[in-house]
Design an enzyme around this catalytic site. Structure first.
Site, short mmCIF file in Angstrom:
data_model
loop_
_atom_site.label_atom_id
_atom_site.label_comp_id
_atom_site.label_asym_id
_atom_site.label_seq_id
_atom_site.Cartn_x
_atom_site.Cartn_y
_atom_site.Cartn_z
N CYS A 1 0.86 -1.19 0.00
CA CYS A 1 0.00 0.00 0.00
C CYS A 1 0.89 1.23 0.00
CB CYS A 1 -0.92 -0.01 1.22
SG CYS A 1 -2.04 1.41 1.28
N HIS B 1 0.07 4.64 -0.15
CA HIS B 1 -0.30 5.69 0.81
C HIS B 1 -0.07 5.20 2.23
CE1 HIS B 1 -4.20 3.88 2.07
NE2 HIS B 1 -4.05 4.68 3.10
N CYS C 1 -3.49 7.17 -4.84
CA CYS C 1 -3.18 5.74 -4.79
C CYS C 1 -1.74 5.47 -5.21
CB CYS C 1 -4.14 4.92 -5.65
SG CYS C 1 -3.94 3.13 -5.43
#
Length: 332
Positions: A92, A94, A242
């Site tokens: 991920c 972020h 994203c």
């Protein structure tokens, strides 16, 4: 008063509007020598705790969790397993920025280079003096170009399938207005595309599920290159641009020779926040790379770097009391 089953120490942050909840104390020990082993232990033995941390009443469907673990790789500052309301995330972007900024808030790290160990590989993060964070993501590549899928409600849709730490279906021609005021329609459209991909058995490499749908359009802001909307697993949309989705986009741009190595790409998200992305070819870094399955990456594989800001929102303890009927969350 009933006793507490679990007390989890957490720090909440947001990166470009997208929240991350870092769990740094109180979680049961996970079995295994590697972070991949520990992910399996999490899935098999403690999935109810994922739900408790993420789902209402303690969380929400937008939240991404980040379980901080001791690193098994000698190069890494820490290990981390990312998860959300639907399950587990290989990586991920972020969330990585959120974890680094949260560790800095705790004064556990200072400005400089730090490595996080994830189930899909080592991730290099640089905390800058101005508080921003650059993430050198996992190797990213386009798997297939302009794949056609018939969406009953929309007709024929074409998109690229790309890996940026998660699997994405990236669509540029969709006829939608990418604005925060249009989120309900955008969510519906991307869910329809995702359902059509499943129905047509269109997947990522090795039959991997494509669990992120990404729409692109030009932005009203002339300072940015593109604006996106990203549907995440669990049907929530990404408030940020994203990180893994921007990595997948960079891989497609590189494959089409539309963006040169180290050239900056300004990617805006649907709420207006911006990530700055760039890349180098993996081959130029003289790196022998294998994917998590042990196979070689494709020739045009890139190493993307994503830069953004995160801000700490809260530091608290999550409590699960024994007699709480929703101690494991409200099923979504």
């Amino acid at each position: 008063m009933a006793s507490s089953l679990f007390n989890f120490k957490i720090i909440d942050s947001h990166t470009g509007g997208e929240p991350t909840r870092m769990v740094y104390d109180g979680f049961p020990d996970l079995v295994g020598d590697t972070i991949q082993d520990k992910l399996q232990s999490f899935k098999q033995n403690f999935d109810h705790l994922r739900q408790s941390i993420i789902l209402e009443p303690r969380g929400n469907d937008v939240l991404v969790g980040a379980l901080l673990l001791p690193a098994s790789h000698p190069k890494a500052t820490a290990g981390v397993i990312f998860f959300n309301n639907a399950g587990y995330l290989g990586m991920c972007g972020h969330g990585t920025i959120g974890v680094i900024v949260s560790l800095a808030y705790q004064q556990k790290i200072s400005a400089g280079v730090h490595w996080l160990e994830t189930p899909v590989g080592l991730v290099k993060a640089t905390l800058h003096d101005d508080g921003s964070c650059s993430v050198q993501n996992v190797p990213s590549y386009r798997y297939k170009k302009q794949v056609e899928v018939h969406v009953p409600e929309l007709g024929l849709i074409r998109g690229d399938i790309a890996w940026g730490g998660n699997w994405f279906f990236l669509v540029s021609e969709h006829g939608q207005d990418i604005q925060a005021s249009n989120v309900k329609q955008l969510t519906q459209v991307t869910m329809q595309i995702k359902q059509a991909l499943v129905a047509a058995n269109i997947t990522g490499e090795n039959s991997s599920e494509i669990d992120h749908i990404e729409l692109f359009a030009d932005s009203d802001d002339t300072q940015v290159d593109s604006k996106n909307f990203v549907l995440c697993p669990g049907s929530a949309y990404d408030r940020s641009p994203c990180g893994t989705g921007t990595s997948a986009k960079l891989a497609c741009l590189a494959a089409d020779n539309k963006l040169a190595p180290e050239q900056l790409w300004q990617q805006q998200g649907v709420v207006g926040s911006v990530f700055t992305g760039s890349y180098q070819y993996a081959s130029e870094l003289n790196t022998t790379l294998k994917n998590p399955a042990g196979a070689a990456y494709p020739e045009q594989t890139i190493i993307p770097t994503i830069c953004g800001h995160a801000y700490v929102c809260a530091e608290t303890t999550l409590i699960m009391q024994e007699d709480d009927p929703f101690k494991w969350g409200i099923p979504s």
